[in-house]
Design a protein around this motif. Structure first.
Motif, PDB file in Angstrom:
ATOM      1  N   THR A  39       0.835  -1.203   0.000  1.00  8.24           N
ATOM      2  CA  THR A  39       0.000   0.000   0.000  1.00  8.24           C
ATOM      3  C   THR A  39       0.867   1.250   0.000  1.00  8.24           C
ATOM      4  OG1 THR A  39      -1.761  -1.174   1.157  1.00  8.24           O
ATOM      5  CG2 THR A  39      -1.832   1.229   1.227  1.00  8.24           C
ATOM      6  N   ARG A  40       1.920   1.250   0.809  1.00  2.07           N
ATOM      7  CA  ARG A  40       2.845   2.394   0.831  1.00  2.07           C
ATOM      8  C   ARG A  40       3.424   2.634  -0.555  1.00  2.07           C
ATOM      9  NH1 ARG A  40       6.566   0.769   5.852  1.00  2.07           N
ATOM     10  NH2 ARG A  40       5.547  -1.211   5.571  1.00  2.07           N
ATOM     11  N   ARG A  41       3.752   1.571  -1.247  1.00  2.00           N
ATOM     12  CA  ARG A  41       4.319   1.698  -2.594  1.00  2.00           C
ATOM     13  C   ARG A  41       3.289   2.263  -3.571  1.00  2.00           C
ATOM     14  NH1 ARG A  41       9.511   2.097  -1.651  1.00  2.00           N
ATOM     15  NH2 ARG A  41      10.241   0.389  -0.368  1.00  2.00           N
ATOM     16  N   LEU A  42       2.041   1.877  -3.434  1.00  2.00           N
ATOM     17  CA  LEU A  42       0.994   2.412  -4.308  1.00  2.00           C
ATOM     18  C   LEU A  42       0.755   3.893  -4.026  1.00  2.00           C
ATOM     19  CD1 LEU A  42      -1.517  -0.576  -4.288  1.00  2.00           C
ATOM     20  CD2 LEU A  42       0.007   0.121  -6.161  1.00  2.00           C
ATOM     21  N   VAL A  43       0.815   4.278  -2.756  1.00  2.00           N
ATOM     22  CA  VAL A  43       0.681   5.694  -2.407  1.00  2.00           C
ATOM     23  C   VAL A  43       1.810   6.494  -3.045  1.00  2.00           C
ATOM     24  CG1 VAL A  43       0.806   7.355  -0.495  1.00  2.00           C
ATOM     25  CG2 VAL A  43      -0.617   5.303  -0.278  1.00  2.00           C
ATOM     26  N   LYS A  44       3.026   5.985  -2.935  1.00  2.00           N
ATOM     27  CA  LYS A  44       4.172   6.687  -3.531  1.00  2.00           C
ATOM     28  C   LYS A  44       4.050   6.740  -5.055  1.00  2.00           C
ATOM     29  CE  LYS A  44       7.874   7.250  -1.538  1.00  2.00           C
ATOM     30  NZ  LYS A  44       9.062   7.469  -0.733  1.00  2.00           N
ATOM     31  N   LEU A  45       3.477   5.704  -5.647  1.00  2.00           N
ATOM     32  CA  LEU A  45       3.209   5.727  -7.083  1.00  2.00           C
ATOM     33  C   LEU A  45       2.246   6.860  -7.417  1.00  2.00           C
ATOM     34  CD1 LEU A  45       3.262   4.643  -9.979  1.00  2.00           C
ATOM     35  CD2 LEU A  45       1.534   2.944  -9.264  1.00  2.00           C
ATOM     36  N   ALA A  48       4.051  10.106  -7.352  1.00  2.00           N
ATOM     37  CA  ALA A  48       4.909  10.225  -8.540  1.00  2.00           C
ATOM     38  C   ALA A  48       4.096  10.590  -9.778  1.00  2.00           C
ATOM     39  CB  ALA A  48       5.678   8.925  -8.768  1.00  2.00           C
ATOM     40  N   ILE A  49       2.891  10.029  -9.882  1.00  2.00           N
ATOM     41  CA  ILE A  49       2.024  10.376 -11.005  1.00  2.00           C
ATOM     42  C   ILE A  49       1.685  11.862 -10.947  1.00  2.00           C
ATOM     43  CG2 ILE A  49      -0.274  10.020 -12.022  1.00  2.00           C
ATOM     44  CD1 ILE A  49      -0.044   7.074 -10.972  1.00  2.00           C
ATOM     45  N   GLY A  50       1.372  12.346  -9.752  1.00  2.00           N
ATOM     46  CA  GLY A  50       1.065  13.762  -9.578  1.00  2.00           C
ATOM     47  C   GLY A  50       2.222  14.672  -9.940  1.00  2.00           C
ATOM     48  N   GLN A  51       3.432  14.198  -9.728  1.00  5.97           N
ATOM     49  CA  GLN A  51       4.629  14.958 -10.083  1.00  5.97           C
ATOM     50  C   GLN A  51       4.947  14.847 -11.576  1.00  5.97           C
ATOM     51  OE1 GLN A  51       4.993  16.986  -7.312  1.00  5.97           O
ATOM     52  NE2 GLN A  51       7.111  16.858  -7.892  1.00  5.97           N
ATOM     53  N   ALA A  56      10.237   8.367 -11.521  1.00  9.41           N
ATOM     54  CA  ALA A  56       9.625   8.009 -10.243  1.00  9.41           C
ATOM     55  C   ALA A  56       8.426   7.089 -10.438  1.00  9.41           C
ATOM     56  CB  ALA A  56       9.219   9.267  -9.486  1.00  9.41           C
ATOM     57  N   VAL A  57       7.614   7.339 -11.464  1.00 12.28           N
ATOM     58  CA  VAL A  57       6.471   6.468 -11.733  1.00 12.28           C
ATOM     59  C   VAL A  57       6.964   5.052 -12.005  1.00 12.28           C
ATOM     60  CG1 VAL A  57       4.624   5.942 -13.388  1.00 12.28           C
ATOM     61  CG2 VAL A  57       4.881   8.270 -12.497  1.00 12.28           C
ATOM     62  N   LYS A  58       7.953   4.917 -12.854  1.00  9.07           N
ATOM     63  CA  LYS A  58       8.473   3.584 -13.176  1.00  9.07           C
ATOM     64  C   LYS A  58       9.079   2.925 -11.940  1.00  9.07           C
ATOM     65  CE  LYS A  58       9.286   4.158 -18.104  1.00  9.07           C
ATOM     66  NZ  LYS A  58      10.282   4.210 -19.187  1.00  9.07           N
ATOM     67  N   SER A  59       9.841   3.689 -11.168  1.00  5.97           N
ATOM     68  CA  SER A  59      10.474   3.145  -9.970  1.00  5.97           C
ATOM     69  C   SER A  59       9.436   2.668  -8.963  1.00  5.97           C
ATOM     70  CB  SER A  59      11.374   4.205  -9.333  1.00  5.97           C
ATOM     71  OG  SER A  59      11.905   3.732  -8.115  1.00  5.97           O
ATOM     72  N   HIS A  60       8.436   3.495  -8.690  1.00  4.25           N
ATOM     73  CA  HIS A  60       7.449   3.126  -7.679  1.00  4.25           C
ATOM     74  C   HIS A  60       6.514   2.031  -8.176  1.00  4.25           C
ATOM     75  CE1 HIS A  60       8.912   5.836  -4.721  1.00  4.25           C
ATOM     76  NE2 HIS A  60       8.836   6.857  -5.562  1.00  4.25           N
ATOM     77  N   ILE A  91      -2.611   9.348 -18.699  1.00  9.12           N
ATOM     78  CA  ILE A  91      -2.250   8.549 -19.870  1.00  9.12           C
ATOM     79  C   ILE A  91      -0.738   8.343 -19.939  1.00  9.12           C
ATOM     80  CG2 ILE A  91      -2.095   8.649 -22.412  1.00  9.12           C
ATOM     81  CD1 ILE A  91      -4.749   7.573 -21.398  1.00  9.12           C
ATOM     82  N   ALA A  92       0.025   9.381 -19.656  1.00  8.62           N
ATOM     83  CA  ALA A  92       1.490   9.247 -19.657  1.00  8.62           C
ATOM     84  C   ALA A  92       1.915   8.222 -18.614  1.00  8.62           C
ATOM     85  CB  ALA A  92       2.158  10.596 -19.401  1.00  8.62           C
ATOM     86  N   ALA A  93       1.359   8.330 -17.408  1.00  4.86           N
ATOM     87  CA  ALA A  93       1.706   7.382 -16.350  1.00  4.86           C
ATOM     88  C   ALA A  93       1.312   5.965 -16.738  1.00  4.86           C
ATOM     89  CB  ALA A  93       1.036   7.787 -15.042  1.00  4.86           C
ATOM     90  N   SER A  94       0.180   5.832 -17.403  1.00  8.74           N
ATOM     91  CA  SER A  94      -0.263   4.518 -17.850  1.00  8.74           C
ATOM     92  C   SER A  94       0.753   3.896 -18.802  1.00  8.74           C
ATOM     93  CB  SER A  94      -1.633   4.640 -18.525  1.00  8.74           C
ATOM     94  OG  SER A  94      -2.068   3.395 -18.982  1.00  8.74           O
TER      95      SER A  94
END
Length: 106
Positions: A39-45, A48-51, A56-60, A91-94
């Motif tokens: 769950t912590r990892r999904l929150v950080k994802l 990262a999407i918001g940023q 960061a998106v790929k890492s998380h 879409i970019a994050a996807s």
């Protein structure tokens, strides 16, 4: 962690004491609450999407999957960003996450 991006490796090489302090702070923040690891990892994802940070998106996403989140849970996290960050960012994050999922065959 199985993968470290080259910019981070370079930072660690150039500033080892700062990198140690940063990692210590990150670990303290990570362990400061009751959320389960995945769950912590999904929150950080989501953060990262918001940023709108591809790295960061790929890492998380990678780390969430390594900690037991399913590919569908990661994809759901991306969809939840739609109404907050907008369609182009979602879409970019996807796309970035699908690259991670495809590379790892999750």
């Amino acid at each position: 962690m199985s993968y470290l991006p080259s910019p981070y490796k370079r930072f660690v090489d150039q500033h080892p004491e700062l990198a140690k302090a940063y990692e210590k702070l990150a670990l303290a923040c990570h362990n400061a609450g009751p959320l389960p690891e995945a769950t912590r990892r999904l929150v950080k994802l989501g953060i990262a999407i918001g940023q709108q940070s591809e790295g960061a998106v790929k890492s998380h996403a990678r780390r969430a999957l390594e900690e037991g989140a399913t590919a569908d849970e990661v994809r759901h996290t991306i969809l939840l960003a739609l109404t907050t960050v907008g369609f182009p960012a979602m879409i970019a994050a996807s796309q970035w996450v699908e690259e991670v999922i495809e590379a790892r065959k999750y």
